[in-house]
Each structure stands twice: as structure tokens, then as C-alpha cells.
Design an enzyme around this catalytic site. Structure first.
Site, mmCIF file in Angstrom:
data_model
loop_
_atom_site.group_PDB
_atom_site.id
_atom_site.type_symbol
_atom_site.label_atom_id
_atom_site.label_comp_id
_atom_site.label_asym_id
_atom_site.label_seq_id
_atom_site.Cartn_x
_atom_site.Cartn_y
_atom_site.Cartn_z
ATOM 1 N N LYS A 1 26.875 61.306 24.426
ATOM 2 C CA LYS A 1 26.181 60.632 23.332
ATOM 3 C C LYS A 1 25.807 61.690 22.302
ATOM 4 C CE LYS A 1 22.254 57.649 22.196
ATOM 5 N NZ LYS A 1 21.099 56.899 22.746
ATOM 6 N N LYS B 1 29.753 57.830 22.734
ATOM 7 C CA LYS B 1 29.059 57.146 21.653
ATOM 8 C C LYS B 1 28.786 58.139 20.538
ATOM 9 C CE LYS B 1 24.843 54.477 20.669
ATOM 10 N NZ LYS B 1 23.551 53.998 21.190
#
Length: 331
Positions: free
Chosen positions: A198, A253
């Protein structure tokens, strides 16, 4: 080796039937996960920075879940919008057994037992400062105390009946601690989708508006725990750690700006790999669509196909309901 004019690649592109026969990547509703925002208010509330996306009451969430089930979307991912008065420095509302997220999980599993339910395990919707963890006196996120809080949050979701907990906080060691606690408490079948790669991305702005953490966060950032957008090898290291600690699936992400990471993770580990087409990606596409600059159906399906082509087994996308309808029409 033969060459032109005996080799003409365009021959196979000439007709729809031959294009279909040689198509390497096929997007279906099985590849889609629908992220939904749940609030304590009645009905629906529009999110200005995400046109077409709304915050939902639990009653409205059930109506959306019915649509998702009918469209054969495998799972919903829940993101609670915590009331300001429920936020605190210690984020205690995160593991309240009667909290918004926990009630939403119970309602969904009662009504739609076969629909997968994923919950976000992170403290930013619950902290008064908007960070994903607990702070020391200097404003630095304390790793190990935060992990203790995340374990309590994950256990409360498991007790509510969730299928998958998805730690998105990027604290060190949290997957192992959550997996160990789930095992001890008998939640052997609760899966972990780790947000392993992330990034500290600028594409999250509309999401923070949606969950109400943007104003609390102010001008602060999350660069001390989310990854540097310039790094790729670090992503593989993070994924390897989470898998060793007991993650069943991993997440990259954002999505489209990080397709190279999706590809590297899938090729290196061969495990279930997911990508999140984040709020900023959605907002950019939607703005161009509403201005008449892009064809919505064609561009959305192309974008989602590109993420799957890169190696993702599934995509979290705010376009999930529309995409599933369009794909059904194509069949």
C-alpha cells in the site's frame, strides 16, 4: 522464420469471432469486489468528490448487497463512516461489538450468507487525528501498540461473522499477530487479505473525504508507514513478510498507477493477488466521463481488464455494479 506477407497478424483481428478466440484476458463479474461506505444516518448521502458513489445506511447497504448478489459479484468490502463524536485518540470504537461495521457485517451475513464480506482493519476512521494508528507525544504512529488495537478490531469483526479481514494499516508484524489471535480464538476460517503493498499515494483524497478522515488528518501524511511510490523491491519484501505471517491473499494499492507491482508480485509469489482501483482513479475517470471526454463503458472495462491482465485475481472498484451489468450484456 516466416515473415510478411505470409505472416499477417491482422488476419486474426479481422472478425469478432477470431478476436474472441485469441483473447488472452477475460474480465467477468467474478473478478470484481465492490467497496461500500456505511454511515449511521438514514438513507443515502452523496459523496461530492466521487460522483455516483454514496454513503449508505445499513438498510440501503442490504439493497445494494441484493444487487451485487444478483449480478454474481463475489464480495463487498465495507468502509465505515464514524460519527465525529465516536472518534478518539485510542480509536476504541474500532472494536466495539455493537459498532457500525460489526452491525453491518451481522446484517449482511444474516441476509446474504453466501455473499463474501470483507472488512477494513485500520484505525483511521476511528482516530480523532485521522492516522491509521496510535500516536506518541511527537505525533509518530506507535507500531506495536497500534498492532494490539488492530488485533482487537480484527477479532471483533470475526466475532460478527466476517469472511475476510483486510488490514490496510501497513504496521509491521500485524498480520502474524492477527493470524495468531484468530487461531487462538477459534476463527480458523477467517481469511486475511493483507494490504501488503500500500503506497503513500496522492490518489486517496476522495476516499478520505468519504470516510471523514480528511479533515482530521489535515496537512499530515502517512509516509512513515505507507510505501514510497518510487519503490518496487520493497513491495516484494512486504508481500513475503505478510505471506510468512499467515496472509491468505495480498493487495496492491492503488491499481493502474502500480500495474508493474501487480505483475511482479504475481510472478514472484503466485498467490491470490488483488488490486484496488482507488477513489482517485474512479474520480478521474468519472470526471472525464461526465464531461463527455470518455466513453464510460468502454474505458471502465478497459481499465479493469488492464489490471487483470497485469496479474490481479480480483479488483476492488467503485464501478463494480455497472461493470457487472455491462459484462452480463456482453454475454
Amino acid at each position: 522464420m516466416s515473415s510478411y506477407p505470409y505472416v499477417r497478424p491482422r488476419r486474426m483481428r479481422r472478425d469478432e469471432f477470431s478476436r474472441r478466440l485469441m483473447r488472452e484476458t477475460v474480465l467477468t463479474s467474478n473478478d470484481l469486489i465492490y467497496p461500500v461506505f456505511v454511515h449511521e444516518l438514514e438513507g443515502r448521502e452523496a459523496i461530492p468528490s466521487m460522483p455516483g458513489v454514496e454513503r449508505l445506511s445499513i438498510d440501503e447497504l442490504l439493497r445494494v448487497a441484493e444487487q451485487a448478489s444478483e449480478l454474481r459479484i463475489p464480495a463487498l468490502a465495507l468502509f465505515p463512516v464514524t460519527a465525529p463524536e465516536a472518534k478518539s485518540l485510542d480509536a476504541a470504537a474500532a472494536w466495539d461489538e455493537d459498532g457500525l461495521c460489526q452491525r453491518a457485517v451481522r446484517a449482511l451475513k444474516r441476509r446474504f450468507p453466501d455473499l463474501g464480506v470483507i472488512t477494513d482493519v485500520a484505525l483511521d476512521p476511528y482516530t480523532s487525528h485521522g492516522q491509521d494508528g496510535l500516536l506518541d507525544d511527537y505525533g509518530y504512529v506507535i507500531n506495536d501498540l497500534t498492532v494490539e488495537a488492530l488485533v482487537k478490531q480484527a477479532l471483533s469483526h470475526a466475532a460478527a461473522g466476517v469472511d475476510i479481514v483486510a488490514p490496510s494499516d501497513m504496521m509491521d508484524g500485524r498480520i502474524g499477530e492477527i493470524r495468531g489471535a484468530l487461531e487462538v480464538e477459534g476463527y480458523l476460517h477467517t481469511r486475511i487479505l493483507a494490504y501488503s503493498a500500500k503506497y503513500a499515494s496522492a490518489f486517496y483524497g476522495p476516499f478520505r473525504d468519504a470516510v471523514g478522515s480528511a479533515s482530521a488528518l489535515g496537512k499530515a501524511d502517512k509516509k512513515t508507514y505507507q510505501m514510497d511510490p518510487a519503490n518496487t523491491d520493497e513491495a516484494l519484501h512486504e508481500v513475503s513478510l505478510d505471506l510468512a505471517e499467515g496472509a491468505d491473499m495480498v493487495m496492491v494499492k492503488p491499481g493502474m498507477p502500480y500495474l508493474d507491482i501487480v505483475r511482479r508480485v504475481k510472478e514472484e509469489f503466485g498467490v491470490p493477488t488483488f488490486a484496488y482501483q482507488v477513489s482517485g482513479e474512479y474520480a478521474m475517470l468519472k470526471a472525464a466521463i461526465l464531461n463527455g471526454w470518455l466513453d464510460e463503458r468502454a474505458c471502465v472495462l478497459e481499465a479493469l481488464t488492464s489490471i487483470k491482465r497485469a496479474g490481479a485475481d480480483g479488483v476492488l472498484t467503485y464501478f463494480a455494479l455497472d461493470a457487472a451489468r455491462w459484462l452480463r450484456e456482453q454475454d
